[in-house]
Design a protein around this motif. Structure first.
Motif, PDB file in Angstrom:
ATOM      1  N   GLN A 350      -4.702  -4.051   4.791  1.00 36.75           N
ATOM      2  CA  GLN A 350      -4.445  -3.194   6.208  1.00 36.75           C
ATOM      3  C   GLN A 350      -3.118  -2.619   5.724  1.00 36.75           C
ATOM      4  N   GLU A 351      -2.198  -3.216   5.159  1.00 36.44           N
ATOM      5  CA  GLU A 351      -0.825  -2.596   4.849  1.00 36.44           C
ATOM      6  C   GLU A 351      -1.073  -1.384   4.023  1.00 36.44           C
ATOM      7  N   ASN A 352      -1.901  -1.293   2.959  1.00 34.28           N
ATOM      8  CA  ASN A 352      -2.154  -0.199   2.279  1.00 34.28           C
ATOM      9  C   ASN A 352      -2.904   0.966   2.994  1.00 34.28           C
ATOM     10  N   GLN A 353      -3.812   0.658   3.598  1.00 33.26           N
ATOM     11  CA  GLN A 353      -4.377   1.555   4.276  1.00 33.26           C
ATOM     12  C   GLN A 353      -3.445   2.373   5.406  1.00 33.26           C
ATOM     13  N   ALA A 354      -2.630   1.401   6.118  1.00 29.92           N
ATOM     14  CA  ALA A 354      -1.550   1.980   7.153  1.00 29.92           C
ATOM     15  C   ALA A 354      -0.859   3.169   6.426  1.00 29.92           C
ATOM     16  N   ARG A 355      -0.228   2.875   5.198  1.00 27.11           N
ATOM     17  CA  ARG A 355       0.546   3.729   4.614  1.00 27.11           C
ATOM     18  C   ARG A 355      -0.152   5.101   4.224  1.00 27.11           C
ATOM     19  N   GLU A 356      -1.637   4.882   4.130  1.00 26.63           N
ATOM     20  CA  GLU A 356      -2.379   6.023   3.463  1.00 26.63           C
ATOM     21  C   GLU A 356      -2.548   6.763   4.729  1.00 26.63           C
ATOM     22  N   LEU A 357      -2.864   6.096   6.082  1.00 24.29           N
ATOM     23  CA  LEU A 357      -3.157   6.889   6.956  1.00 24.29           C
ATOM     24  C   LEU A 357      -1.677   7.784   7.580  1.00 24.29           C
ATOM     25  N   VAL A 358      -0.628   7.185   7.536  1.00 22.18           N
ATOM     26  CA  VAL A 358       0.460   7.833   8.018  1.00 22.18           C
ATOM     27  C   VAL A 358       0.659   9.111   7.024  1.00 22.18           C
ATOM     28  N   GLU A 359       0.475   9.074   5.705  1.00 19.78           N
ATOM     29  CA  GLU A 359       0.426  10.115   4.781  1.00 19.78           C
ATOM     30  C   GLU A 359      -0.441  11.274   5.316  1.00 19.78           C
ATOM     31  N   ALA A 360      -1.513  10.697   5.854  1.00 18.49           N
ATOM     32  CA  ALA A 360      -2.760  11.864   6.434  1.00 18.49           C
ATOM     33  C   ALA A 360      -2.398  12.222   7.313  1.00 18.49           C
ATOM     34  N   GLY A 361      -1.562  11.779   8.157  1.00 23.47           N
ATOM     35  CA  GLY A 361      -1.424  12.690   9.500  1.00 23.47           C
ATOM     36  C   GLY A 361      -1.260  11.833  10.761  1.00 23.47           C
ATOM     37  N   ALA A 362      -1.551  10.464  10.674  1.00 27.98           N
ATOM     38  CA  ALA A 362      -1.717   9.754  11.790  1.00 27.98           C
ATOM     39  C   ALA A 362      -0.575   9.697  12.365  1.00 27.98           C
ATOM     40  N   ASP A 363      -0.685   9.748  13.815  1.00 27.52           N
ATOM     41  CA  ASP A 363       0.904   9.469  14.637  1.00 27.52           C
ATOM     42  C   ASP A 363       1.036   8.454  15.292  1.00 27.52           C
ATOM     43  N   LEU A 364      -0.103   7.598  15.293  1.00 30.68           N
ATOM     44  CA  LEU A 364      -0.022   6.203  16.105  1.00 30.68           C
ATOM     45  C   LEU A 364      -1.206   5.540  15.490  1.00 30.68           C
ATOM     46  N   ILE A 365      -1.146   4.178  15.015  1.00 33.10           N
ATOM     47  CA  ILE A 365      -2.208   3.429  14.539  1.00 33.10           C
ATOM     48  C   ILE A 365      -2.242   2.140  15.299  1.00 33.10           C
ATOM     49  N   VAL A 366      -3.486   1.754  15.749  1.00 36.83           N
ATOM     50  CA  VAL A 366      -3.468   0.515  16.628  1.00 36.83           C
ATOM     51  C   VAL A 366      -4.989  -0.183  16.010  1.00 36.83           C
ATOM     52  N   GLY A 367      -4.523  -1.533  15.679  1.00 38.31           N
ATOM     53  CA  GLY A 367      -5.715  -2.408  15.054  1.00 38.31           C
ATOM     54  C   GLY A 367      -6.131  -3.576  15.842  1.00 38.31           C
ATOM     55  N   ASP A 368      -7.319  -3.972  15.386  1.00 43.38           N
ATOM     56  CA  ASP A 368      -7.967  -5.110  16.156  1.00 43.38           C
ATOM     57  C   ASP A 368      -8.729  -5.877  14.960  1.00 43.38           C
ATOM     58  N   HIS A 369      -9.563  -6.716  15.309  1.00 35.90           N
ATOM     59  CA  HIS A 369     -10.371  -7.690  14.579  1.00 35.90           C
ATOM     60  C   HIS A 369      -9.750  -9.275  14.355  1.00 35.90           C
ATOM     61  N   PRO A 370      -8.608  -9.522  14.032  1.00 36.88           N
ATOM     62  CA  PRO A 370      -8.016 -10.815  13.773  1.00 36.88           C
ATOM     63  C   PRO A 370      -8.098 -11.786  14.946  1.00 36.88           C
ATOM     64  N   HIS A 371      -8.249 -11.301  16.045  1.00 38.93           N
ATOM     65  CA  HIS A 371      -8.637 -12.068  17.326  1.00 38.93           C
ATOM     66  C   HIS A 371      -7.085 -12.674  17.800  1.00 38.93           C
ATOM     67  N   CYS A 372      -6.153 -12.331  17.112  1.00 41.30           N
ATOM     68  CA  CYS A 372      -4.844 -12.575  17.442  1.00 41.30           C
ATOM     69  C   CYS A 372      -3.709 -11.378  17.246  1.00 41.30           C
ATOM     70  N   LEU A 373      -2.650 -11.696  17.911  1.00 43.86           N
ATOM     71  CA  LEU A 373      -1.631 -10.587  17.621  1.00 43.86           C
ATOM     72  C   LEU A 373      -1.301 -10.726  16.069  1.00 43.86           C
ATOM     73  N   GLN A 374      -0.823  -9.456  15.862  1.00 43.09           N
ATOM     74  CA  GLN A 374      -0.122  -9.525  14.403  1.00 43.09           C
ATOM     75  C   GLN A 374       1.159  -8.228  14.624  1.00 43.09           C
ATOM     76  N   ARG A 375       1.778  -8.208  13.636  1.00 42.29           N
ATOM     77  CA  ARG A 375       3.069  -7.562  13.695  1.00 42.29           C
ATOM     78  C   ARG A 375       2.970  -6.296  13.982  1.00 42.29           C
ATOM     79  N   ILE A 376       4.247  -5.590  14.275  1.00 34.96           N
ATOM     80  CA  ILE A 376       4.393  -4.070  14.318  1.00 34.96           C
ATOM     81  C   ILE A 376       5.003  -3.591  13.220  1.00 34.96           C
ATOM     82  N   GLU A 377       4.979  -2.447  12.711  1.00 36.36           N
ATOM     83  CA  GLU A 377       5.595  -1.966  11.666  1.00 36.36           C
ATOM     84  C   GLU A 377       5.889  -0.338  12.054  1.00 36.36           C
ATOM     85  N   ILE A 378       7.027   0.141  11.611  1.00 40.73           N
ATOM     86  CA  ILE A 378       7.211   1.496  11.697  1.00 40.73           C
ATOM     87  C   ILE A 378       7.323   2.091  10.167  1.00 40.73           C
TER      88      ILE A 378
END
Length: 459
Positions: A350-378
């Motif tokens: 998750q963490e590695n791909q989040a950084r790649e997506l930001v570099e690619a141009g994502a302005d907001l990233i939203v995730g799901d699948h763990p069936h529970c809340l996870q942290r927020i990162e800027i």
């Protein structure tokens, strides 16, 4: 009379008047030369008449062209989007409104329909292009900003506790998702969640898979009641009952007017973003799944010729899609199915791909699948909500929530996490101490991220 016909008439008339002016000018010039050559001083003023005629026609030709131009421009301004030009924001037809108009059309309107079809050929071409490009027009409640609300996993399978409970309560979705939560969802300009199952009466469950889901096609109406505009199908349950049920799902959503992203009849459709033109902004949604994390997943990956989901365990295609999407969008949202089930901690993928997506141009990233809340990162100013968890999915008591993003002039103005609770097969809005409890947990998990008492994230 359309603008094309007006232009033709203006051009022909202007040419005719100009031709007369040129003829008069040649006649006057010939007469003047003749007078000077023959020294006919008695007729030295004989050129005045042809000169005046020439001046008159030249002036008339000029005025005629000016008024003709104004006539054509006025007609075009009164009917924007009727010219044959490239499809741009202002020209895209609101496909949702077109469908609603067709549904409400009176039975005796055949003649009117024929007339409208004859006058709106370009409009029909616009619809086809919009459908092909996944571009849709929406109106925002405010001219100054756009609100987009997100939720996590949802399930309508009648064989599982969440729907069994709802059906026992009469089948009213407000008995499973409380009116206060529904109001938050319906008040958004765009509402998105994860559709974690197929809609179909066909197909066989995937062999040896622990949980396989399938819902009646009629249950898609719940999405409309919840105010949902778009769903992600990029998850590990969309293919639970095989290709037939998967294809039924695509058609069911289309018929219901619900847009989907992250899946398709082939790779081209599965990888294609959904665009909304709203408040003069082009907002893009891209969705993909890391799950299952192996080379031979039960959930089939879409290929050039076969249906399936957009997989991003190997993230190269997703990164390329985001880069290309960023080039022709004002704001890019990436909704990703990733993480480890029932684990509040984020993992390396998750963490590695989040950084790649930001570099690619994502302005907001939203995730799901763990069936529970996870942290927020800027990350470099881009918020990453790693998991919104279950929204209305099973009988477990679990914290969940909605994410509300506000966008203005192509920039993220605010992000608000709205705490909710899934309990007793019902999702409720939290207030008071329970609301603060969930917000405090998110603060503890999300280092260096400021979250105020109303859930607003410091950007």
């Amino acid at each position: 009379m359309n603008s094309a016909n007006k232009k033709g008439i203006c051009l022909r008339c202007s040419f005719f008047v100009t031709k007369i002016a040129i003829f008069a000018y040649n006649f006057a010039l010939y007469d003047i030369i003749n007078i000077m050559r023959k020294q006919k001083y008695k007729k030295k003023y004989s050129f005045i008449l042809p000169f005046c005629i020439t001046l008159t026609f030249v002036t008339l030709a000029g005025l005629f062209m000016v008024f003709s131009y104004l006539w054509v421009v006025e007609d075009t301004a009164a009917k924007p989007g009727t010219g044959k030009k490239t499809l741009v924001k202002e020209d895209i037809i609101n496909i949702d409104n077109v469908k609603k108009h067709e549904e409400k059309k009176p039975q005796d309107a055949d003649d009117m329909e024929k007339t409208e079809n004859a006058e709106n050929t370009d409009s029909a071409q616009g619809i086809e292009q919009a459908l092909e490009e996944n571009v849709f027009v929406k109106e925002a409640a405010s001219k100054d900003e756009v609100t987009i609300t997100f939720a996590g996993d949802i399930l309508f399978d009648a064989n599982f506790a969440i729907m069994v409970s709802l059906l026992q309560r009469g089948g009213d979705i407000s008995r499973g998702i409380t009116p206060e939560v529904m109001e938050e969802m319906k008040s958004a300009d765009i509402m998105m969640l994860n559709n974690e199952f197929p809609y179909s009466d066909r197909g066989e469950p995937t062999p040896d898979k622990a949980f396989t889901f399938r819902a009646k096609p009629s249950t898609v109406s719940y999405l409309g009641e919840l105010g949902v505009d778009i769903v992600s199908l990029a998850n590990n349950h969309a293919y639970d009952h095989g290709e037939e049920a998967f294809l039924d799902t695509l058609q069911t959503l289309k018929d219901a007017g619900i847009h989907y992203v992250g899946a398709g009849v082939n790779a081209e459709e599965a990888e294609r973003p959904v665009y909304y033109i709203i408040n003069d902004m082009k907002i893009a949604f891209v969705s993909a799944t890391q799950i299952e994390r192996n080379e031979t997943p039960d959930t089939k990956e879409a290929t050039e010729s076969t249906p399936g989901v957009f997989r991003c365990w190997n993230g190269e295609k997703l990164i390329q899609t985001v880069k290309e999407t960023k080039e022709n969008s004002d704001f890019v949202i990436v909704y990703v199915h990733w993480g480890t089930e029932n684990q509040a901690e984020t993992d390396w993928a998750q963490e590695n791909q989040a950084r790649e997506l930001v570099e690619a141009g994502a302005d907001l990233i939203v995730g799901d699948h763990p069936h529970c809340l996870q942290r927020i990162e800027i990350i470099k100013g881009v918020p990453v909500f790693y998991s919104l968890g279950n929204f209305w999915f099973n009988s477990r008591d679990i914290d969940t929530g909605l994410l509300k993003a506000t966008i203005s002039e192509g920039k993220l103005e605010s992000c608000q996490f709205i705490p909710c609770l899934q309990s007793n097969c019902t999702t409720t809005l939290l207030v008071g101490e329970e609301k603060e409890r969930v917000l405090e947990w998110m603060r503890e998990q999300s280092e260096d991220v400021k979250i105020d008492s109303e859930g607003y994230i410091g950007l």
